[in-house]
Scaffold this active site. Structure first.
Site, PDB file in Angstrom:
ATOM      1  CE1 TYR A 134      -3.060   3.029   0.728  1.00  0.00           C
ATOM      2  CE2 TYR A 134      -3.438   2.186   2.943  1.00  0.00           C
ATOM      3  CZ  TYR A 134      -3.697   3.110   1.957  1.00  0.00           C
ATOM      4  OH  TYR A 134      -4.593   4.128   2.213  1.00  0.00           O
ATOM      5  CE  LYS A 163      -6.046   1.947  -0.694  1.00  0.00           C
ATOM      6  NZ  LYS A 163      -6.588   1.943   0.700  1.00  0.00           N
TER       7      LYS A 163
END
Length: 294
Positions: A134, A163
């Site tokens: 992320y 992400k």
């Protein structure tokens, strides 16, 4: 693909005594599943993970896994400032029945790349599950550039997805060209750009409140119906832009309340929306052009 489609970052409702409201949480998740989402993220930033105790995190994850009942994957946010804490969260996610974990780099520690490799390797080993790295520089204090992500993923087989939440849609095209990772939209106001470039999924705040138009946006892009996708996106954007503000949790909890779902209070240091912010939220909900709950 494990991390495909519309994946709401689930909010955590609290009752009047400031406990995790499990019934309300399961009700929100049931609403999302009934409206076509493809996965769930529990205990992420949107879920106020930083304000939850370890026991509360387990309660949230177990409730999401139980309500999903195998219909969609549940991915668990395990980010922390310390490897010991992140790996403990990762092991707990596996024990609770999650299908993957999501992890920022170590919070507020700008480590060398070899340390980041060791970090993600430790999380992957503890989880025994696929890892979604992320990148959110505002949340972690570290900006994972595409070439660094490619090297980390090359060194850590458990890292299967990224992400991307820097707010720069060019990062997604760079990642798609440089890696074999599943690339997910992380900034809600980059969703159309990401899907058009080839992103496989969207970890979304706005999908908590408006899952149907979010799913429609993905379907329209995949079918090549770009004029429809642009129209859908314009309706979503006023709400989606609230994802990229410090009050993202308050805005989307307020959106749930407006939809007759379970938003409610936030935990300190967050505070309630001001009247001006409530006006911004009302205008964003009005831009959707219809009721949230069909």
């Amino acid at each position: 693909m494990l991390f495909a489609g519309i994946i709401p970052a689930v909010l955590t409702p609290f009752d009047d005594e400031d406990r995790v409201d499990v019934d309300a949480l399961r009700g929100n998740v049931a609403f999302l599943l009934d409206h076509g989402v493809h996965g769930l993220v529990a205990t992420g930033t949107m879920g106020e993970a930083g304000q939850l105790s370890d026991d509360e995190r387990r309660v949230v994850v177990e409730a999401c896994v139980a309500e999903a009942a195998g219909r969609v994957p549940v991915v668990v946010g395990v980010s922390s400032a310390a490897t010991a804490a992140a790996t403990a969260h990762a092991a707990a996610a596996r024990e609770a029945g999650a299908q993957g974990v999501m992890c920022l780099p170590p919070l507020l520690y700008a480590g060398e790349e070899r340390e980041l490799v060791a970090w993600f390797a430790a999380v992957g080993e503890a989880a025994g599950l696929p890892v979604m790295a992320y990148n959110n520089p505002h949340a972690s204090g570290i900006d994972l550039l595409p070439d660094a992500i490619a090297r980390i993923a090359g060194a850590v087989p458990a890292v299967r997805a990224i992400k991307e939440c820097s707010g720069d849609p060019r990062r997604m095209t760079a990642l798609l060209g440089a890696t074999d990772l599943e690339v997910l939209v992380g900034a809600d106001d980059c969703a159309l750009e990401g899907f058009a470039a080839g992103a496989t999924g969207w970890v979304s705040g706005v999908a908590n409140v408006a899952p149907e138009p979010c799913c429609a946006l993905l379907e329209q892009v995949e079918a090549g119906r770009l004029p429809e996708a642009r129209e859908t996106y314009q309706r979503l954007l006023p709400l989606a832009r609230l994802d990229m503000t410090p009050q993202l949790v308050q805005y989307f909890k307020g959106g749930l309340d407006a939809a007759g779902l379970h938003g409610g209070r936030v935990r300190p240091p967050r505070t309630a929306l001001t009247e001006d912010q409530r006006v911004v939220l009302r205008d964003a909900l009005a831009a959707l052009g219809g009721p949230v709950v069909a």
